[in-house]
Scaffold this active site. Structure first.
Site, PDB file in Angstrom:
ATOM      1  N   CYS A 101       0.811  -1.222   0.000  1.00 19.48           N
ATOM      2  CA  CYS A 101       0.000   0.000   0.000  1.00 19.48           C
ATOM      3  C   CYS A 101       0.845   1.274   0.000  1.00 19.48           C
ATOM      4  CB  CYS A 101      -0.949  -0.011   1.189  1.00 19.48           C
ATOM      5  SG  CYS A 101      -2.070  -1.428   1.167  1.00 19.48           S
ATOM      6  N   HIS A 122      -2.048   8.309   6.293  1.00 14.60           N
ATOM      7  CA  HIS A 122      -2.385   7.035   5.653  1.00 14.60           C
ATOM      8  C   HIS A 122      -3.808   6.640   6.030  1.00 14.60           C
ATOM      9  CE1 HIS A 122      -1.630   3.234   3.720  1.00 14.60           C
ATOM     10  NE2 HIS A 122      -1.845   2.552   4.834  1.00 14.60           N
ATOM     11  N   PHE A 138       1.808  -3.577   3.889  1.00 18.91           N
ATOM     12  CA  PHE A 138       2.236  -4.902   4.311  1.00 18.91           C
ATOM     13  C   PHE A 138       3.731  -5.082   4.024  1.00 18.91           C
ATOM     14  CE2 PHE A 138      -2.083  -7.307   3.893  1.00 18.91           C
ATOM     15  CZ  PHE A 138      -2.560  -6.612   4.984  1.00 18.91           C
ATOM     16  N   LYS A 167      -8.993   8.323   2.571  1.00 20.91           N
ATOM     17  CA  LYS A 167      -9.626   7.011   2.440  1.00 20.91           C
ATOM     18  C   LYS A 167     -11.047   7.002   2.989  1.00 20.91           C
ATOM     19  CE  LYS A 167      -5.280   4.390   2.430  1.00 20.91           C
ATOM     20  NZ  LYS A 167      -4.346   5.535   2.606  1.00 20.91           N
ATOM     21  N   GLU A 223      -0.353   5.158  13.892  1.00 19.41           N
ATOM     22  CA  GLU A 223      -0.017   6.353  13.123  1.00 19.41           C
ATOM     23  C   GLU A 223      -0.226   7.602  13.969  1.00 19.41           C
ATOM     24  OE1 GLU A 223      -0.911   8.367   8.742  1.00 19.41           O
ATOM     25  OE2 GLU A 223      -2.166   6.704   9.445  1.00 19.41           O
ATOM     26  N   HIS A 255      -9.743   2.500   0.185  1.00 18.35           N
ATOM     27  CA  HIS A 255      -8.320   2.163   0.148  1.00 18.35           C
ATOM     28  C   HIS A 255      -7.997   1.466  -1.168  1.00 18.35           C
ATOM     29  CE1 HIS A 255      -4.345   1.244   1.172  1.00 18.35           C
ATOM     30  NE2 HIS A 255      -4.507   0.604   2.312  1.00 18.35           N
TER      31      HIS A 255
END
Length: 407
Positions: free
Chosen positions: A161, A301, A395, A331, A312, A336
Site C-alpha cells: 500500500c 495514511h 504490508f 480514504k 499512526e 483504500h
C-alpha cells in the site's frame, strides 16, 4: 546536504471521487464517502466498495481499451490528463528522456477472477490469450509508454500500500541522476475484486457495516472497524524546476523530501512502537530541510483500521510534540486503493497546497486513545500552509513519506 527540489507540473486522477482533477477535489471537499453496495461482490461477507463508476474507457481510449485491464485503463487516462495539465506534447517531447515509474501492489485480480473460472470449469480453451498481458503489473507502465510514446526508463514499484508513494520517490532519482528530463509517476490499482474482498474479509481487515456502507470508512474515528476497498489511479508529472520554468510550465508544487524504509518486523502488522514510521517521517523532514514546526498539513495514511490508525496517531504525536498540524485522511471518501493510494493522496496533497485548504475526513465523529490529532472534519478548513507531508504504509512493514512545498 539537502537535495534540490523537483517540480510537479501536471496531475491526472481517475478515482471513485471522479474522472478528473476538478471532480476529485470537489468530491473530496464534500467529505462524504463514495462507498456503495457493489454488484460484483454480491454474496460475499463484505459486498460494498468504493468503485470508479461511469468511466467509458472505450470513449476515452478507443479500441485499445479492450486489451487493457481496468488498472491499466485508469492509469493511461490519468497519464493523458497529467501530460495535458503540464502543457507537454508527446509529439514533440524528448521521447528517450521521458520515464514512467508507477506503483502497483499486485497483478490484476479482476482478470484472474474471470480466467480461473474458465480453467476451473474445465474449459481451458476459453482462457483469454490476453490474460497475461492484461494482468501483469508492469503493463500499467508499459501501456502508458505505448500510449504516449515515452521511451525512457519504464518500470513498476511494488511496496504494497506504499507503492504509489515509493514510485514517486523513486521517480525523482531518475531526474537527480540525469537519466530523464521528465518522469510520469504515480500508481494504479483495480482492487475491487471478489478475491480481494474475500481475502481481506478473512483477515478481518474490512469494515463489516453492510447496512450502512457510506459510513464504513472512518479514519481515526473511535468507532472505526476496518477499511473499504477502493480503486483508481493518479499520475504526477515531475521535472526539474529550471526546465519547467524555461518552457513556461506552471509549477504546482515542489517535491522537496522523501523517505522509505521497512519495519523488518512482521508480514502484515506494523511495528508496535512505530519504529519504521517514526524514522521515515523524521528522515523525510531532514531530506527536505524541514522541522516539525514547518509542516502546515498532514495527509495521513488513515486506513480506518483500529491498530494502524492508533499507531499512526501515536507516531505523529511523538514527532509533533507541540501539536500536530491539521490532519486529513482521504480514504474516508475514496476507500483504500492499495498500491494506488499513495499516489492518489500525493496528488491530493499537492491540491491542498494549491488551494490552501485541507479537506475533511469522512464519517469522523471523535477520537479514542491518548493521541489527539487535529482531525479536519465536517467541512474543508482554509489553512495557510507552505509545506505538507503525505504518509503511506503497507504490508511487509513498508513505509514511505513524501514532503511537498508550495512553489
Amino acid at each position: 546536504m539537502r537535495r534540490a527540489e523537483i517540480a510537479v507540473t501536471g496531475l491526472g486522477l481517475v478515482t471513485p471521487a471522479g474522472h478528473t482533477v476538478e471532480e476529485n477535489w470537489t468530491t473530496l471537499c464534500r467529505g462524504r464517502s463514495t462507498a456503495a453496495v457493489d454488484p460484483v461482490l454480491e454474496g460475499l461477507p463484505v459486498d460494498f466498495s468504493c468503485r470508479v463508476v461511469g468511466l467509458d474507457a472505450t470513449a476515452e481510449l478507443g479500441r485499445s481499451a479492450t486489451r487493457l485491464d481496468p488498472f491499466a485503463q485508469f492509469v493511461v487516462i490519468a497519464a493523458r490528463q497529467a501530460v495535458a495539465d503540464a502543457g507537454l506534447d508527446p509529439l514533440t517531447w524528448p521521447k528517450e528522456r521521458v520515464g514512467v515509474v508507477l506503483g502497483v501492489s499486485g497483478s490484476s485480480l479482476s482478470t484472474y477472477d474471470t480466467e480461473y473460472g474458465h480453467l476451473n470449469g474445465g474449459r481451458p480453451d476459453r482462457v483469454s490469450p490476453l490474460a497475461v498481458p492484461r494482468s501483469i503489473p508492469n503493463m500499467a507502465a508499459g501501456e502508458v509508454a505505448i500510449d504516449l510514446d515515452a521511451r525512457g526508463p519504464n518500470f513498476i514499484v511494488s511496496t504494497a500500500c506504499a507503492s504509489g508513494a515509493t514510485a514517486i520517490g523513486t521517480a525523482r532519482e531518475l531526474l537527480y541522476s540525469g537519466a530523464c528530463d521528465i518522469v510520469l509517476t504515480g500508481g494504479s490499482e483495480s482492487a475491487c475484486t471478489r478475491m480481494n474482498s474475500a481475502a481481506f474479509a478473512r483477515m478481518r481487515a474490512l469494515s463489516r457495516r453492510r447496512n450502512e456502507p457510506h459510513a464504513a470508512s472512518r479514519p481515526f474515528d473511535a468507532e472505526r472497524d476496518g477499511f473499504v476497498l477502493g480503486e483508481g489511479a493518479a499520475v504526477l508529472v515531475l521535472e526539474r524546476p529550471s526546465a519547467a520554468r524555461a518552457r513556461g510550465a506552471p509549477v504546482q508544487a515542489l517535491l522537496r523530501g522523501f523517505a522509505a524504509n521497512t519495519d523488518a518486523y512482521h508480514p502484515i502488522s506494523p511495528h508496535p512502537e512505530g519504529r519504521g514510521v517514526l524514522h521515515a517521517i523524521t528522515t523525510a523532514l531532514g531530506d527536505g530541510g524541514c522541522r516539525p514546526g514547518d509542516i502546515g498539513h498532514i495527509n495521513a495514511h488513515g486506513t480506518s483500521t483500529a491498530r494502524n490508525d492508533a499507531l499512526e496517531a501515536a507516531a505523529v504525536s511523538r514527532i509533533f510534540e507541540d501539536g500536530a498540524p491539521p490532519v486529513t485522511a482521504p480514504k474516508g471518501v475514496v476507500g483504500h486503493s492499495l498500491g494506488a493510494a499513495g499516489a492518489i493522496e500525493a496528488a491530493y496533497t499537492v491540491l491542498a497546497l494549491r488551494h490552501e485548504c485541507v479537506p475533511p475526513v469522512a464519517n469522523f465523529k471523535g477520537q479514542d486513545g491518548d493521541h489527539k490529532l487535529d482531525i479536519v472534519a465536517g467541512h474543508p478548513r482554509p489553512v495557510s500552509m507552505g509545506t505538507a507531508l503525505s504518509f503511506s504504509f503497507g504490508f511487509g512493514g513498508q513505509n514511505a513519506v513524501l514532503l511537498f512545498t508550495a512553489d
